[in-house]
Design a protein around this motif. Structure first.
Motif, PDB file in Angstrom:
ATOM      1  N   ARG A  45      84.443  65.402 -23.747  1.00 28.38           N
ATOM      2  CA  ARG A  45      83.440  64.839 -24.655  1.00 28.38           C
ATOM      3  C   ARG A  45      83.492  63.312 -24.675  1.00 28.38           C
ATOM      4  NH1 ARG A  45      84.302  66.790 -30.365  1.00 28.38           N
ATOM      5  NH2 ARG A  45      85.818  65.132 -30.262  1.00 28.38           N
ATOM      6  N   ILE A  46      84.691  62.725 -24.530  1.00 29.62           N
ATOM      7  CA  ILE A  46      84.791  61.263 -24.566  1.00 29.62           C
ATOM      8  C   ILE A  46      84.781  60.620 -23.178  1.00 29.62           C
ATOM      9  CG2 ILE A  46      85.992  61.280 -26.782  1.00 29.62           C
ATOM     10  CD1 ILE A  46      88.576  60.585 -25.202  1.00 29.62           C
ATOM     11  N   SER A  47      84.878  61.434 -22.141  1.00 30.62           N
ATOM     12  CA  SER A  47      84.913  60.903 -20.781  1.00 30.62           C
ATOM     13  C   SER A  47      83.504  60.584 -20.287  1.00 30.62           C
ATOM     14  CB  SER A  47      85.548  61.928 -19.834  1.00 30.62           C
ATOM     15  OG  SER A  47      85.402  61.505 -18.497  1.00 30.62           O
ATOM     16  N   TYR A  48      83.324  59.366 -19.834  1.00 31.16           N
ATOM     17  CA  TYR A  48      82.036  58.930 -19.286  1.00 31.16           C
ATOM     18  C   TYR A  48      81.611  59.805 -18.112  1.00 31.16           C
ATOM     19  CZ  TYR A  48      78.654  55.989 -16.837  1.00 31.16           C
ATOM     20  OH  TYR A  48      77.530  55.527 -16.198  1.00 31.16           O
ATOM     21  N   LEU A  49      82.553  60.109 -17.220  1.00 29.95           N
ATOM     22  CA  LEU A  49      82.228  60.867 -16.009  1.00 29.95           C
ATOM     23  C   LEU A  49      81.808  62.308 -16.294  1.00 29.95           C
ATOM     24  CD1 LEU A  49      85.096  59.678 -13.635  1.00 29.95           C
ATOM     25  CD2 LEU A  49      82.697  58.984 -13.598  1.00 29.95           C
ATOM     26  N   CYS A  50      82.193  62.848 -17.439  1.00 33.07           N
ATOM     27  CA  CYS A  50      81.906  64.249 -17.764  1.00 33.07           C
ATOM     28  C   CYS A  50      80.606  64.439 -18.545  1.00 33.07           C
ATOM     29  CB  CYS A  50      83.067  64.857 -18.549  1.00 33.07           C
ATOM     30  SG  CYS A  50      84.590  64.979 -17.580  1.00 33.07           S
ATOM     31  N   GLN A  51      79.892  63.371 -18.784  1.00 32.50           N
ATOM     32  CA  GLN A  51      78.640  63.484 -19.541  1.00 32.50           C
ATOM     33  C   GLN A  51      77.539  64.070 -18.656  1.00 32.50           C
ATOM     34  OE1 GLN A  51      78.910  62.928 -22.844  1.00 32.50           O
ATOM     35  NE2 GLN A  51      81.014  62.642 -22.160  1.00 32.50           N
ATOM     36  N   PRO A  52      76.521  64.675 -19.281  1.00 28.39           N
ATOM     37  CA  PRO A  52      75.401  65.214 -18.496  1.00 28.39           C
ATOM     38  C   PRO A  52      74.832  64.142 -17.563  1.00 28.39           C
ATOM     39  CG  PRO A  52      75.192  65.860 -20.786  1.00 28.39           C
ATOM     40  CD  PRO A  52      76.326  64.867 -20.717  1.00 28.39           C
ATOM     41  N   ASN A  53      74.448  64.544 -16.391  1.00 26.35           N
ATOM     42  CA  ASN A  53      73.855  63.674 -15.369  1.00 26.35           C
ATOM     43  C   ASN A  53      74.828  62.650 -14.793  1.00 26.35           C
ATOM     44  OD1 ASN A  53      71.303  64.949 -15.667  1.00 26.35           O
ATOM     45  ND2 ASN A  53      70.970  63.714 -17.500  1.00 26.35           N
ATOM     46  N   ARG A  54      76.133  62.789 -15.047  1.00 27.44           N
ATOM     47  CA  ARG A  54      77.152  61.932 -14.429  1.00 27.44           C
ATOM     48  C   ARG A  54      77.815  62.708 -13.298  1.00 27.44           C
ATOM     49  NH1 ARG A  54      75.094  57.430 -15.912  1.00 27.44           N
ATOM     50  NH2 ARG A  54      75.072  57.121 -18.135  1.00 27.44           N
ATOM     51  N   GLU A  55      78.740  62.072 -12.596  1.00 26.89           N
ATOM     52  CA  GLU A  55      79.326  62.693 -11.402  1.00 26.89           C
ATOM     53  C   GLU A  55      80.334  63.792 -11.698  1.00 26.89           C
ATOM     54  OE1 GLU A  55      82.725  60.284  -9.394  1.00 26.89           O
ATOM     55  OE2 GLU A  55      81.261  58.819 -10.123  1.00 26.89           O
ATOM     56  N   GLY A  56      80.872  63.851 -12.909  1.00 23.53           N
ATOM     57  CA  GLY A  56      81.851  64.866 -13.253  1.00 23.53           C
ATOM     58  C   GLY A  56      83.248  64.484 -12.799  1.00 23.53           C
ATOM     59  N   MET A  57      84.212  65.355 -13.084  1.00 32.35           N
ATOM     60  CA  MET A  57      85.604  65.122 -12.705  1.00 32.35           C
ATOM     61  C   MET A  57      86.177  66.374 -12.071  1.00 32.35           C
ATOM     62  SD  MET A  57      87.277  63.029 -15.898  1.00 32.35           S
ATOM     63  CE  MET A  57      88.819  62.709 -15.051  1.00 32.35           C
ATOM     64  N   ARG A  58      87.088  66.176 -11.152  1.00 29.16           N
ATOM     65  CA  ARG A  58      87.789  67.307 -10.539  1.00 29.16           C
ATOM     66  C   ARG A  58      88.745  67.924 -11.562  1.00 29.16           C
ATOM     67  NH1 ARG A  58      87.228  68.572  -5.622  1.00 29.16           N
ATOM     68  NH2 ARG A  58      86.268  67.193  -4.123  1.00 29.16           N
ATOM     69  N   LEU A  59      88.974  69.205 -11.404  1.00 32.99           N
ATOM     70  CA  LEU A  59      89.871  69.918 -12.297  1.00 32.99           C
ATOM     71  C   LEU A  59      91.261  69.290 -12.304  1.00 32.99           C
ATOM     72  CD1 LEU A  59      90.215  72.417 -14.149  1.00 32.99           C
ATOM     73  CD2 LEU A  59      91.038  73.606 -12.132  1.00 32.99           C
ATOM     74  N   SER A  60      91.734  68.878 -11.146  1.00 36.38           N
ATOM     75  CA  SER A  60      93.074  68.288 -11.071  1.00 36.38           C
ATOM     76  C   SER A  60      93.182  67.029 -11.927  1.00 36.38           C
ATOM     77  CB  SER A  60      93.449  67.971  -9.625  1.00 36.38           C
ATOM     78  OG  SER A  60      92.535  67.066  -9.051  1.00 36.38           O
ATOM     79  N   GLU A  61      92.123  66.225 -11.962  1.00 39.13           N
ATOM     80  CA  GLU A  61      92.127  65.017 -12.790  1.00 39.13           C
ATOM     81  C   GLU A  61      92.158  65.383 -14.274  1.00 39.13           C
ATOM     82  OE1 GLU A  61      89.434  61.731 -10.696  1.00 39.13           O
ATOM     83  OE2 GLU A  61      88.452  63.700 -10.763  1.00 39.13           O
ATOM     84  N   ILE A  62      91.314  66.325 -14.658  1.00 41.43           N
ATOM     85  CA  ILE A  62      91.267  66.757 -16.056  1.00 41.43           C
ATOM     86  C   ILE A  62      92.622  67.328 -16.459  1.00 41.43           C
ATOM     87  CG2 ILE A  62      90.211  68.398 -17.655  1.00 41.43           C
ATOM     88  CD1 ILE A  62      87.618  68.135 -15.929  1.00 41.43           C
ATOM     89  N   PHE A  63      93.189  68.146 -15.597  1.00 42.62           N
ATOM     90  CA  PHE A  63      94.485  68.771 -15.824  1.00 42.62           C
ATOM     91  C   PHE A  63      95.559  67.727 -16.121  1.00 42.62           C
ATOM     92  CE2 PHE A  63      98.440  70.331 -13.780  1.00 42.62           C
ATOM     93  CZ  PHE A  63      98.664  71.469 -14.520  1.00 42.62           C
ATOM     94  N   ARG A  64      95.625  66.703 -15.308  1.00 45.14           N
ATOM     95  CA  ARG A  64      96.662  65.679 -15.467  1.00 45.14           C
ATOM     96  C   ARG A  64      96.413  64.795 -16.684  1.00 45.14           C
ATOM     97  NH1 ARG A  64      96.037  65.862  -9.775  1.00 45.14           N
ATOM     98  NH2 ARG A  64      97.897  66.782  -8.818  1.00 45.14           N
ATOM     99  N   VAL A  65      95.177  64.360 -16.875  1.00 46.75           N
ATOM    100  CA  VAL A  65      94.859  63.483 -18.001  1.00 46.75           C
ATOM    101  C   VAL A  65      95.125  64.171 -19.334  1.00 46.75           C
ATOM    102  CG1 VAL A  65      92.979  62.264 -19.167  1.00 46.75           C
ATOM    103  CG2 VAL A  65      93.205  62.088 -16.708  1.00 46.75           C
ATOM    104  N   CYS A  66      94.919  65.478 -19.383  1.00 48.18           N
ATOM    105  CA  CYS A  66      95.146  66.235 -20.621  1.00 48.18           C
ATOM    106  C   CYS A  66      96.621  66.566 -20.840  1.00 48.18           C
ATOM    107  CB  CYS A  66      94.306  67.510 -20.621  1.00 48.18           C
ATOM    108  SG  CYS A  66      92.543  67.196 -20.832  1.00 48.18           S
ATOM    109  N   GLY A  67      97.490  66.153 -19.915  1.00 44.64           N
ATOM    110  CA  GLY A  67      98.922  66.319 -20.100  1.00 44.64           C
ATOM    111  C   GLY A  67      99.466  67.696 -19.782  1.00 44.64           C
ATOM    112  N   PHE A  68      98.763  68.463 -18.959  1.00 43.55           N
ATOM    113  CA  PHE A  68      99.201  69.819 -18.638  1.00 43.55           C
ATOM    114  C   PHE A  68     100.090  69.912 -17.406  1.00 43.55           C
ATOM    115  CE2 PHE A  68      94.966  70.881 -20.707  1.00 43.55           C
ATOM    116  CZ  PHE A  68      95.541  71.142 -21.937  1.00 43.55           C
ATOM    117  N   ASN A  69     100.289  68.816 -16.706  1.00 40.22           N
ATOM    118  CA  ASN A  69     101.093  68.815 -15.485  1.00 40.22           C
ATOM    119  C   ASN A  69     102.577  68.751 -15.841  1.00 40.22           C
ATOM    120  OD1 ASN A  69     102.035  68.560 -12.890  1.00 40.22           O
ATOM    121  ND2 ASN A  69     101.291  66.493 -12.595  1.00 40.22           N
ATOM    122  N   TRP A  70     103.353  69.704 -15.366  1.00 39.45           N
ATOM    123  CA  TRP A  70     104.791  69.753 -15.636  1.00 39.45           C
ATOM    124  C   TRP A  70     105.585  69.077 -14.534  1.00 39.45           C
ATOM    125  CZ3 TRP A  70     107.285  73.627 -19.126  1.00 39.45           C
ATOM    126  CH2 TRP A  70     106.405  74.063 -20.095  1.00 39.45           C
TER     127      TRP A  70
END
Length: 88
Positions: free
Chosen positions: A24-49
């Motif tokens: 919701r706060i990511s510029y790239l994830c807004q409608p009509n933007r390029e989006g983000m790869r799952l791996s990027e979202i995964f890491r930014v959200c702190g799920f990578n061990w």
């Protein structure tokens, strides 16, 4: 529902909330933007061990795929042909 099953369900709900809030706060994830790869979202959200034998970062992402598919089924996000995710 036993205690562990309930705790696991709550953990999945919380993980989905974290991803949704981040997108919701990511510029790239807004409608009509390029989006983000799952791996990027995964890491930014702190799920990578980190990297472990038979449990690489790439393997750890699989459980997040299910959360993203839930968000997609709810009509909140879309997976683009580039395999990136964004809001509809």
């Amino acid at each position: 529902m036993n205690t562990f099953t309930k705790r696991g369900a709550n953990l999945r709900i919380e993980a989905k909330k974290i991803v949704f809030e981040f997108m919701r706060i990511s510029y790239l994830c807004q409608p009509n933007r390029e989006g983000m790869r799952l791996s990027e979202i995964f890491r930014v959200c702190g799920f990578n061990w980190g990297e472990y034998e038979n449990a690489t970062s790439s393997n750890q992402q699989y459980w997040l795929v299910a959360r993203m598919r839930e968000l997609k089924e709810e009509g909140r996000v879309v997976r683009l042909p580039s395999k990136k995710w964004r809001f509809c």
